[in-house]
Motif scaffolding. Structure first.
Motif, mmCIF file in Angstrom:
data_model
loop_
_atom_site.group_PDB
_atom_site.id
_atom_site.type_symbol
_atom_site.label_atom_id
_atom_site.label_comp_id
_atom_site.label_asym_id
_atom_site.label_seq_id
_atom_site.Cartn_x
_atom_site.Cartn_y
_atom_site.Cartn_z
ATOM 1 N N ARG A 213 6.707 4.802 8.642
ATOM 2 C CA ARG A 213 6.045 5.079 7.369
ATOM 3 C C ARG A 213 7.052 5.866 6.548
ATOM 4 N NH1 ARG A 213 2.583 1.995 8.391
ATOM 5 N NH2 ARG A 213 0.462 2.316 9.123
ATOM 6 N N GLY B 102 -2.115 -3.076 13.299
ATOM 7 C CA GLY B 102 -1.043 -2.978 14.297
ATOM 8 C C GLY B 102 -1.432 -2.078 15.460
ATOM 9 N N GLY C 169 -4.306 -0.256 10.208
ATOM 10 C CA GLY C 169 -4.833 -0.108 11.568
ATOM 11 C C GLY C 169 -4.720 -1.374 12.402
ATOM 12 N N GLU D 211 -8.966 -10.886 4.895
ATOM 13 C CA GLU D 211 -8.472 -9.508 5.059
ATOM 14 C C GLU D 211 -9.012 -8.623 3.944
ATOM 15 O OE1 GLU D 211 -4.139 -8.817 5.903
ATOM 16 O OE2 GLU D 211 -4.253 -7.690 4.025
ATOM 17 N N ARG E 91 0.827 -1.209 0.000
ATOM 18 C CA ARG E 91 0.000 0.000 0.000
ATOM 19 C C ARG E 91 0.861 1.258 0.000
ATOM 20 N NH1 ARG E 91 -1.501 -0.426 6.432
ATOM 21 N NH2 ARG E 91 0.538 -1.284 6.720
ATOM 22 N N PHE F 138 -5.416 -15.709 13.780
ATOM 23 C CA PHE F 138 -6.808 -16.077 13.540
ATOM 24 C C PHE F 138 -7.026 -16.072 12.028
ATOM 25 C CE2 PHE F 138 -6.896 -14.633 17.898
ATOM 26 C CZ PHE F 138 -7.753 -15.539 18.493
ATOM 27 N N LYS G 33 5.013 -8.163 15.749
ATOM 28 C CA LYS G 33 3.810 -8.384 14.930
ATOM 29 C C LYS G 33 4.228 -8.980 13.594
ATOM 30 C CE LYS G 33 3.110 -3.961 15.827
ATOM 31 N NZ LYS G 33 2.643 -2.596 15.526
ATOM 32 N N ARG G 34 3.486 -9.983 13.161
ATOM 33 C CA ARG G 34 3.868 -10.669 11.924
ATOM 34 C C ARG G 34 2.717 -10.688 10.916
ATOM 35 N NH1 ARG G 34 8.693 -13.567 13.295
ATOM 36 N NH2 ARG G 34 8.835 -14.224 15.451
ATOM 37 N N GLY G 35 1.898 -9.656 10.876
ATOM 38 C CA GLY G 35 0.801 -9.559 9.902
ATOM 39 C C GLY G 35 -0.061 -10.814 9.914
ATOM 40 N N SER H 267 6.786 -4.169 13.981
ATOM 41 C CA SER H 267 6.104 -5.015 13.008
ATOM 42 C C SER H 267 7.155 -5.523 12.027
ATOM 43 C CB SER H 267 5.049 -4.185 12.292
ATOM 44 O OG SER H 267 4.386 -4.963 11.345
ATOM 45 N N GLY I 46 0.470 -13.856 12.494
ATOM 46 C CA GLY I 46 0.313 -13.806 13.950
ATOM 47 C C GLY I 46 1.361 -12.941 14.623
ATOM 48 N N GLY J 48 -6.265 -7.339 16.155
ATOM 49 C CA GLY J 48 -5.651 -7.062 14.848
ATOM 50 C C GLY J 48 -6.402 -7.776 13.740
HETATM 51 P P1 ATP Z 1 -0.455 -1.277 10.490
HETATM 52 O O1 ATP Z 1 0.817 -0.479 10.421
HETATM 53 O O2 ATP Z 1 -1.132 -1.435 9.185
HETATM 54 O O3 ATP Z 1 -1.395 -0.820 11.551
HETATM 55 P P2 ATP Z 1 1.322 -3.357 11.505
HETATM 56 O O4 ATP Z 1 2.272 -3.647 10.385
HETATM 57 O O5 ATP Z 1 1.811 -2.563 12.643
HETATM 58 O O6 ATP Z 1 -0.041 -2.778 10.910
HETATM 59 P P3 ATP Z 1 0.468 -6.119 11.424
HETATM 60 O O7 ATP Z 1 1.580 -7.045 11.692
HETATM 61 O O8 ATP Z 1 0.032 -5.934 10.010
HETATM 62 O O9 ATP Z 1 0.785 -4.725 12.127
HETATM 63 O O10 ATP Z 1 -0.822 -6.585 12.225
HETATM 64 C C1 ATP Z 1 -0.854 -6.640 13.635
HETATM 65 C C2 ATP Z 1 -1.393 -7.966 14.097
HETATM 66 O O11 ATP Z 1 -2.743 -8.132 13.658
HETATM 67 C C3 ATP Z 1 -0.624 -9.181 13.587
HETATM 68 O O12 ATP Z 1 0.486 -9.462 14.431
HETATM 69 C C4 ATP Z 1 -1.702 -10.275 13.625
HETATM 70 O O13 ATP Z 1 -1.789 -10.797 14.922
HETATM 71 C C5 ATP Z 1 -2.976 -9.485 13.298
HETATM 72 N N1 ATP Z 1 -3.230 -9.546 11.832
HETATM 73 C C6 ATP Z 1 -2.936 -8.609 10.913
HETATM 74 N N2 ATP Z 1 -3.312 -9.012 9.683
HETATM 75 C C7 ATP Z 1 -3.872 -10.237 9.827
HETATM 76 C C8 ATP Z 1 -4.460 -11.188 8.933
HETATM 77 N N3 ATP Z 1 -4.566 -10.959 7.608
HETATM 78 N N4 ATP Z 1 -4.920 -12.354 9.434
HETATM 79 C C9 ATP Z 1 -4.837 -12.625 10.759
HETATM 80 N N5 ATP Z 1 -4.293 -11.765 11.666
HETATM 81 C C10 ATP Z 1 -3.813 -10.581 11.209
#
Ligand code: ATP
Length: 319
Positions: free
Chosen positions: A169, A261, A259, A254, A102, A250, A230-232, A195, A235, A289
């Motif tokens: 960012r 994170g 948001g 998506e 994005r 979970f 955080k691993r998107g 993250s 998990g 998340g």
């Molecule tokens: P952002 O900056 O967009 O707010 P981020 O990069 O800080 O996000 P992410 O790792 O994307 O954080 O998401 C935070 C948490 O949300 C992940 O560690 C996971 O537990 C949950 N999560 C995010 N995306 C998914 C997904 N597609 N399916 C399941 N869990 C998700």
């Protein structure tokens, strides 16, 4: 305990409905949605029932009113959110590319978000806050930065706690002095919520020469007591000096990752501050998340504690 406090940008977000060449042609847009990483974080804290308060500013316009209404309906103390009579509420446009990545276009530089400062209401709030959550994105704005630095010192000195989400960012990155300040905050923080690859700059180490385990060990040695990575869609993992807990994601569809994170961090901080153990807090954080990515808009999928309980009970996890 004193409320959880977050400081920084309160803006609206507008979401493109097509992928491809972004905003170079007219298209239907979705929004405006209440947004700004610190605002998303604190709204989710409030929605979960944690005492929470926001420091920032909005313009005297519809976008400001939209944000104030959301913060208030989530139970956030907005006594230190200033109303800027001249400058408008900032905005961010987000578009998703076909590969899922994005891009943001921020209109923040000449917005209310960039010119609030220390004031009586801010001082009163900082004097009773028990926890400060710092968003890296807010450090790129000098007035927010000054308030954060002052509040962090006061809250830590009083025995309060500090969490830090690098929230890097590229569109809001700062110069070398920001990197230096960021490292000072890492040294002060109790909980770090990077993250993915943000782990390496957070540790002040270069990714190609460092393993994840080395970066974690370095941060724990510097005194951070909890690191939640955080691993998107994969998990998250929690690292403390005596344990590693991996949380399976979970399984959700998506539709909008922005948001996640912020909601994740808010749930972790709030659950810990409500007295929950680290493992239970990590489960709620993953649920917050994951639930949030199922709705368009940066905090439209943020849940209450009861909604997260329901989500946890009814949603499968990928082991
Ligand atoms: P952002 O900056 O967009 O707010 P981020 O990069 O800080 O996000 P992410 O790792 O994307 O954080 O998401 C935070 C948490 O949300 C992940 O560690 C996971 O537990 C949950 N999560 C995010 N995306 C998914 C997904 N597609 N399916 C399941 N869990 C998700």
């Amino acid at each position: 305990l004193g409320p959880t406090l977050c400081i920084g940008e309160i803006i609206v977000e507008i979401v493109a409905t097509t992928t491809g060449d972004g905003f170079r042609h007219p298209q239907p847009l979705l929004g405006p949605f209440p947004s700004g990483a610190p605002a998303i974080f604190i709204s989710q804290c409030g929605r979960l029932g944690g005492q929470s308060a926001m420091i920032g500013a909005v313009g005297a316009d519809d976008f400001g009113a939209l944000n104030l209404a959301r913060l208030q309906s989530d139970g956030v103390d907005v006594s230190a959110v200033a109303l800027d009579p001249e400058w408008p509420t900032g905005s961010a446009f987000v578009r998703y590319r076909a590969d899922g990545s994005r891009e943001f276009v921020f209109n923040i530089n000449h917005s209310a978000a960039t010119r609030f400062g220390w004031s009586e209401p801010v001082a009163r709030l900082v004097a009773r806050a028990g926890h400060l959550h710092v968003m890296g994105s807010a450090l790129s704005m000098p007035p927010a930065r000054e308030v954060i630095v002052r509040a962090a010192a006061m809250i830590k000195e009083r025995g309060g706690t500090l969490s830090l989400d690098p929230n890097l960012r590229k569109e809001l990155s700062g110069g070398p002095e920001i990197a230096e300040l960021f490292q000072c905050l890492v040294g002060l923080c109790d909980l770090l919520l990077p993250s993915g690859a943000e782990l390496f700059p957070a540790a002040g180490l270069d990714a190609p020469d460092t393993t994840e385990a080395q970066a974690i060990a370095h941060l724990l040695q510097r005194g951070v007591t909890e690191i939640v990575l955080k691993r998107g869609p994969n998990g998250a993992s929690l690292f403390t000096p005596d344990s590693v807990i991996r949380a399976a994601p979970f399984q959700v569809d998506e539709v909008d990752p922005t948001g996640a994170g912020d909601c994740f961090g808010a749930a972790y901080v709030t659950c810990r501050r409500l007295g929950m153990g680290a493992e239970a807090a990590l489960t709620y954080a993953c649920a917050a998340g994951a639930r949030n990515v199922t709705a368009v808009g940066p905090m439209e999928g943020a849940g209450t504690l009861a909604e997260l309980d329901d989500f946890i009970r009814t949603t499968a996890r990928r082991i």
